[in-house]
Scaffold this motif. Structure first.
Motif, short mmCIF file in Angstrom:
data_model
loop_
_atom_site.label_atom_id
_atom_site.label_comp_id
_atom_site.label_asym_id
_atom_site.label_seq_id
_atom_site.Cartn_x
_atom_site.Cartn_y
_atom_site.Cartn_z
N GLY A 170 0.79 -1.21 0.00
CA GLY A 170 0.00 0.00 0.00
C GLY A 170 0.83 1.27 0.00
N ASP A 171 2.14 1.15 0.21
CA ASP A 171 3.00 2.34 0.20
C ASP A 171 3.11 2.90 -1.22
N PRO A 172 3.07 4.21 -1.37
CA PRO A 172 3.30 4.79 -2.71
C PRO A 172 4.72 4.51 -3.15
N TYR A 173 4.92 4.51 -4.46
CA TYR A 173 6.18 4.05 -5.05
C TYR A 173 6.75 5.11 -5.99
N VAL A 174 8.07 5.18 -6.02
CA VAL A 174 8.79 6.02 -6.99
C VAL A 174 9.47 5.08 -7.98
N ALA A 175 9.18 5.23 -9.26
CA ALA A 175 9.65 4.26 -10.25
C ALA A 175 10.48 4.94 -11.34
N PHE A 176 11.32 4.14 -11.95
CA PHE A 176 11.95 4.58 -13.19
C PHE A 176 10.90 4.52 -14.30
N THR A 177 11.04 5.39 -15.29
CA THR A 177 10.03 5.49 -16.34
C THR A 177 9.77 4.15 -17.01
N ALA A 178 10.82 3.38 -17.21
CA ALA A 178 10.67 2.08 -17.90
C ALA A 178 10.27 0.96 -16.95
N ASP A 179 10.17 1.26 -15.64
CA ASP A 179 9.87 0.25 -14.63
C ASP A 179 8.36 0.06 -14.54
N VAL A 180 7.81 -0.67 -15.52
CA VAL A 180 6.36 -0.86 -15.63
C VAL A 180 6.03 -2.32 -15.38
N LEU A 181 5.17 -2.57 -14.38
CA LEU A 181 4.75 -3.95 -14.11
C LEU A 181 4.10 -4.54 -15.36
N GLY A 182 4.65 -5.64 -15.84
CA GLY A 182 4.12 -6.26 -17.04
C GLY A 182 4.54 -5.57 -18.31
N GLY A 183 5.46 -4.60 -18.22
CA GLY A 183 5.89 -3.85 -19.39
C GLY A 183 6.72 -4.69 -20.34
N GLN A 184 6.91 -4.16 -21.54
CA GLN A 184 7.60 -4.90 -22.60
C GLN A 184 9.03 -5.25 -22.21
N HIS A 185 9.69 -4.35 -21.46
CA HIS A 185 11.10 -4.58 -21.12
C HIS A 185 11.28 -4.80 -19.62
N MET A 186 10.28 -5.40 -18.98
CA MET A 186 10.33 -5.64 -17.54
C MET A 186 11.54 -6.51 -17.20
N ASN A 187 12.34 -6.05 -16.23
CA ASN A 187 13.54 -6.78 -15.86
C ASN A 187 13.40 -7.37 -14.46
N ALA A 188 14.50 -7.88 -13.92
CA ALA A 188 14.46 -8.55 -12.62
C ALA A 188 14.06 -7.60 -11.50
N VAL A 189 14.42 -6.33 -11.63
CA VAL A 189 14.08 -5.34 -10.60
C VAL A 189 12.57 -5.16 -10.52
N THR A 190 11.93 -5.01 -11.67
CA THR A 190 10.47 -4.86 -11.70
C THR A 190 9.79 -6.14 -11.23
#
Length: 292
Positions: free
Chosen positions: A174-194
């Motif tokens: 429930g905590d708000p999050y600060v993300a990198f622009t490309a850090d998208v859950l389920g995104g095309q380039h989702m990496n181990a960090v996401t």
């Protein structure tokens, strides 16, 4: 590339009907359906994919034609374009740069900082000589290891868990999050960090985004939200009590940054010499740093 007629029109600075008509004429000319357009569906067909690859090669050749002509001669000249995500400092890369420009003083260079998706797109289109980025690299591009970083989750001094040890992921839901622009859950380039966000079920509410590491650090320190950072970059801020590491503490995700190039790109002499000069660069490993 943009995934919709409207987005393509915005990128081309055209009206949406103009792009629709152009696509219709192109399909009539080729005699093939290029885009599968149905309610809730917009996908490139096999014929569209083949045409896109050919068009991209032609586009790359046209873009590089002036540099190719200007570079004709004995001394290497021309322009090298590097597109990279933020904060990809590598001492070995910098030393190679100095050596390269000492050997080839007539070469010019531009460096553009972008998101992972945009770096990949620039390399695919032949706009970038080389890209430096993480994420899932398409099989159509060549990649070489550049650096590895370990990521951990952090909060700012104003967070309720700041300074508290032994917390769990359940405390963060429930905590708000600060993300990198490309850090998208389920995104095309989702990496181990996401992927850690997905497994840990945190970071669902993204309050702020940036493509620059420095800005993400600043936003987390200002208690805008929690966020994942390379631990070697966060360490100085942890030491000054501006940041605090949160769980998970074990099996932290590793992000690998690659040097990516397009094997079918038409390169000018400067680009050929530059890639050859950088080819055997030894990757740097930041995982040796032990986070707090």
């Amino acid at each position: 590339e943009e995934g919709s007629i409207t987005a393509a029109a915005n990128r081309l600075l055209l009206q949406q009907p103009a792009v629709s008509m152009a696509l219709k004429r192109l399909e009539q000319t080729t005699g093939h359906r290029l885009i599968d357009r149905r309610p809730g569906r917009f996908e490139v067909t096999d014929a569209g994919e083949r045409l896109h690859r050919q068009a991209r090669e032609i586009f790359a050749a046209v873009v590089r034609l002036p540099d190719t002509l200007e570079s004709a001669g004995i001394e290497v000249s021309g322009h090298v374009s590097v597109h990279a995500v933020s904060h990809v400092h590598h001492p070995g890369w910098d030393r190679r740069l100095a050596e390269f420009f000492e050997q080839h003083p007539k070469v010019t260079m531009s460096v553009t900082i972008e998101t992972t998706a945009d770096v990949i797109k620039a390399v695919e289109r032949g706009v970038a000589t080389v890209g430096l980025c993480d994420g899932i690299i398409p099989a159509t591009l060549d990649k070489l290891p550049y650096k590895q970083e370990r990521y951990a989750l952090y909060c700012g001094a104003g967070h309720r868990l700041f300074g508290i040890e032994g917390t769990s992921l359940n405390d963060l839901r429930g905590d708000p999050y600060v993300a990198f622009t490309a850090d998208v859950l389920g995104g095309q380039h989702m990496n181990a960090v996401t992927a850690v966000r997905a497994v840990g079920s945190f970071g669902q509410e993204v309050r702020a985004v940036s493509s620059h590491v420095e800005e993400v650090i600043r936003l987390i320190a200002a208690n805008i939200g929690i966020g994942m950072l390379p631990d070697h970059l966060a360490a100085p801020h942890v030491a000054t009590a501006a940041l605090w590491q949160l769980p998970p503490y074990d099996t932290l995700p590793i992000a690998e940054v690659f040097r990516i190039t397009n094997p079918i790109a038409i390169l000018n002499p400067a680009e050929i010499a530059f890639l050859d000069h950088m080819r055997d660069l030894t990757p740097i490993d930041h995982r040796q740093h032990q986070g707090n």
